[in-house]
Write a protein that holds these residues in place. Structure first.
Motif, short mmCIF file in Angstrom:
data_model
loop_
_atom_site.label_atom_id
_atom_site.label_comp_id
_atom_site.label_asym_id
_atom_site.label_seq_id
_atom_site.Cartn_x
_atom_site.Cartn_y
_atom_site.Cartn_z
N HIS A 107 -36.95 11.38 -0.11
CA HIS A 107 -38.17 12.11 -0.80
C HIS A 107 -37.52 13.39 -1.47
CE1 HIS A 107 -40.93 8.80 0.81
NE2 HIS A 107 -40.31 9.15 2.14
N GLY A 108 -36.59 13.83 -1.02
CA GLY A 108 -35.95 15.00 -1.70
C GLY A 108 -35.98 16.02 -0.70
N ASN A 109 -36.50 15.87 0.30
CA ASN A 109 -36.63 16.95 1.50
C ASN A 109 -35.61 17.41 2.23
OD1 ASN A 109 -39.54 17.11 1.28
ND2 ASN A 109 -39.49 15.22 2.30
N ILE A 110 -34.97 18.45 2.34
CA ILE A 110 -33.87 19.10 2.84
C ILE A 110 -33.73 18.65 4.25
CG2 ILE A 110 -32.12 20.98 3.25
CD1 ILE A 110 -33.30 22.21 0.70
N LEU A 111 -32.71 17.95 4.70
CA LEU A 111 -32.49 17.68 6.14
C LEU A 111 -31.44 18.64 6.40
CD1 LEU A 111 -31.84 13.68 6.02
CD2 LEU A 111 -33.99 15.18 6.64
N VAL A 112 -30.54 19.15 5.94
CA VAL A 112 -29.40 20.26 6.29
C VAL A 112 -29.05 20.95 5.01
CG1 VAL A 112 -27.63 18.63 6.37
CG2 VAL A 112 -27.65 20.52 7.56
N GLY A 113 -28.83 22.16 4.95
CA GLY A 113 -28.17 22.90 3.76
C GLY A 113 -26.69 22.58 3.72
N PRO A 114 -26.09 23.37 2.80
CA PRO A 114 -24.53 23.40 2.63
C PRO A 114 -23.84 23.72 3.83
CG PRO A 114 -25.55 24.35 0.79
CD PRO A 114 -26.56 24.34 1.86
N SER A 115 -22.82 23.08 4.10
CA SER A 115 -22.11 23.40 5.32
C SER A 115 -21.44 24.52 5.24
CB SER A 115 -21.07 22.34 5.84
OG SER A 115 -20.19 22.24 4.85
N ALA A 116 -20.68 25.28 6.30
CA ALA A 116 -19.79 26.16 6.22
C ALA A 116 -18.33 25.50 5.67
CB ALA A 116 -19.59 26.85 7.65
N LYS A 117 -17.55 26.40 5.58
CA LYS A 117 -16.35 26.04 4.85
C LYS A 117 -15.36 25.52 6.14
CE LYS A 117 -16.29 28.90 0.75
NZ LYS A 117 -15.74 29.99 0.16
N LEU A 118 -14.75 24.20 5.68
CA LEU A 118 -13.81 23.68 6.58
C LEU A 118 -12.45 23.90 6.03
CD1 LEU A 118 -13.08 21.89 8.88
CD2 LEU A 118 -13.53 19.97 7.39
N ARG A 119 -11.72 24.55 6.87
CA ARG A 119 -10.15 24.76 6.45
C ARG A 119 -9.32 23.66 6.67
NH1 ARG A 119 -6.63 29.06 5.51
NH2 ARG A 119 -8.35 29.88 4.17
N VAL A 120 -8.44 22.88 5.79
CA VAL A 120 -7.71 21.68 6.23
C VAL A 120 -6.21 22.12 5.49
CG1 VAL A 120 -7.37 19.38 5.89
CG2 VAL A 120 -9.64 20.36 5.73
N THR A 121 -5.27 22.01 6.28
CA THR A 121 -3.90 22.15 5.87
C THR A 121 -3.12 20.90 5.98
OG1 THR A 121 -3.93 24.34 7.01
CG2 THR A 121 -1.84 23.15 6.55
N PHE A 122 -2.61 20.20 4.95
CA PHE A 122 -1.90 19.01 4.82
C PHE A 122 -0.21 19.46 4.52
CE2 PHE A 122 -3.83 20.10 0.89
CZ PHE A 122 -3.15 19.97 -0.09
#
Length: 260
Positions: free
Chosen positions: A245-260
């Motif tokens: 229905h467009g209701n927010i369950l969770v907002g944007p996440s924190a940043k996830l650092r990934v090294t490859f």
């Protein structure tokens, strides 16, 4: 028998009769000339193709530039050299570095790096896990193919031979509500512009369609353009998750650092 009577009407003399005959012949000749001109005009116009006058007509008029010659192959068609190459993969995934495939639009995608990773981030009832990062070198085989890549990546100045990352991840939904999300909102490279859907980032469309089932998970990918000189460290931020229905369950996440 000669009766001695003249056949000329009593009110016309011989000179006037001759003048009347000449006038009749002249009128007849003019009428014949007009009739012949009309016939010639209609014959000519019926055998001439009329040009398109309206915008719609012009838009529907075939152009020789758009017609295939029958000799030129599409940029998305493998060449004889491709078919002979051991590195060319006609169908399926690229599993070894050095292999390449050809997209239908005419871009040769060569796998130049493939890294298994395990980076995890939790955002309330949602868990994000990045599992693999593949690096590709992309070579467009036609101007149209490069223009299409620029449009898809929303990068107007994209140069040929550009590189991309395809990042595989999983979203786990530990809530009791079905979730919908576009996927990744931004990807940052150290010292380089942050990528988003406005410039260089393309999300997997299935997330917005299939969603994330309550108590389940969904696997997805995101493709991002690699700026020149970028290092092998990226920061991902995942987008807001909403219910049906467009209701927010969770907002944007924190940043996830990934090294490859």
């Amino acid at each position: 028998m000669d009766t001695g009577l003249s056949t000329t009407p009593w009110f016309l003399d011989d000179g006037e009769m001759r003048m009347q005959k000449r006038l009749g012949w002249l009128i007849t000749a003019i009428l014949l000339l007009v009739f012949a001109s009309v016939v010639i005009f209609f014959y000519h116009t019926s055998n001439v193709t009329k040009p398109a006058h309206t915008f719609a007509e012009q838009a529907n008029t075939p152009s020789n530039h758009d017609l295939p010659t029958g000799k030129k192959k599409s940029a998305g068609t493998p060449t004889a050299s491709d078919l002979k190459s051991k590195e060319f993969v006609a169908n399926g995934r690229l599993t070894q570095v050095g292999q390449y495939r050809l997209t239908s639009s005419g871009v040769a995608e060569k796998l130049v790096g493939d890294n298994a990773v395990n980076a995890t981030l939790q955002n309330h009832n949602f868990i994000y896990q990045v599992t693999r990062i593949a690096r590709y070198k992309n070579t467009a085989r036609s101007t149209k193919a490069l223009q299409n890549a620029r449009r898809v990546l929303n990068t107007p100045k994209l140069a040929n031979g550009y590189e991309t990352l395809v990042i595989a991840y999983r979203i786990t939904n530990d809530s009791t509500t079905f979730g919908v999300t576009p996927g990744v909102t931004t990807i940052g490279f150290k010292g380089k512009p942050t990528m988003s859907e406005l410039n260089g980032l393309v999300n997997d469309p299935k997330l917005s369609v299939a969603g994330i089932p309550a108590g389940g998970y969904t696997d997805a990918t995101v493709t991002v353009f690699i700026p020149k000189g970028a290092t092998n460290d990226i920061d991902l931020q995942f987008a807001t998750v909403k219910d049906r229905h467009g209701n927010i369950l969770v907002g944007p996440s924190a940043k996830l650092r990934v090294t490859f």
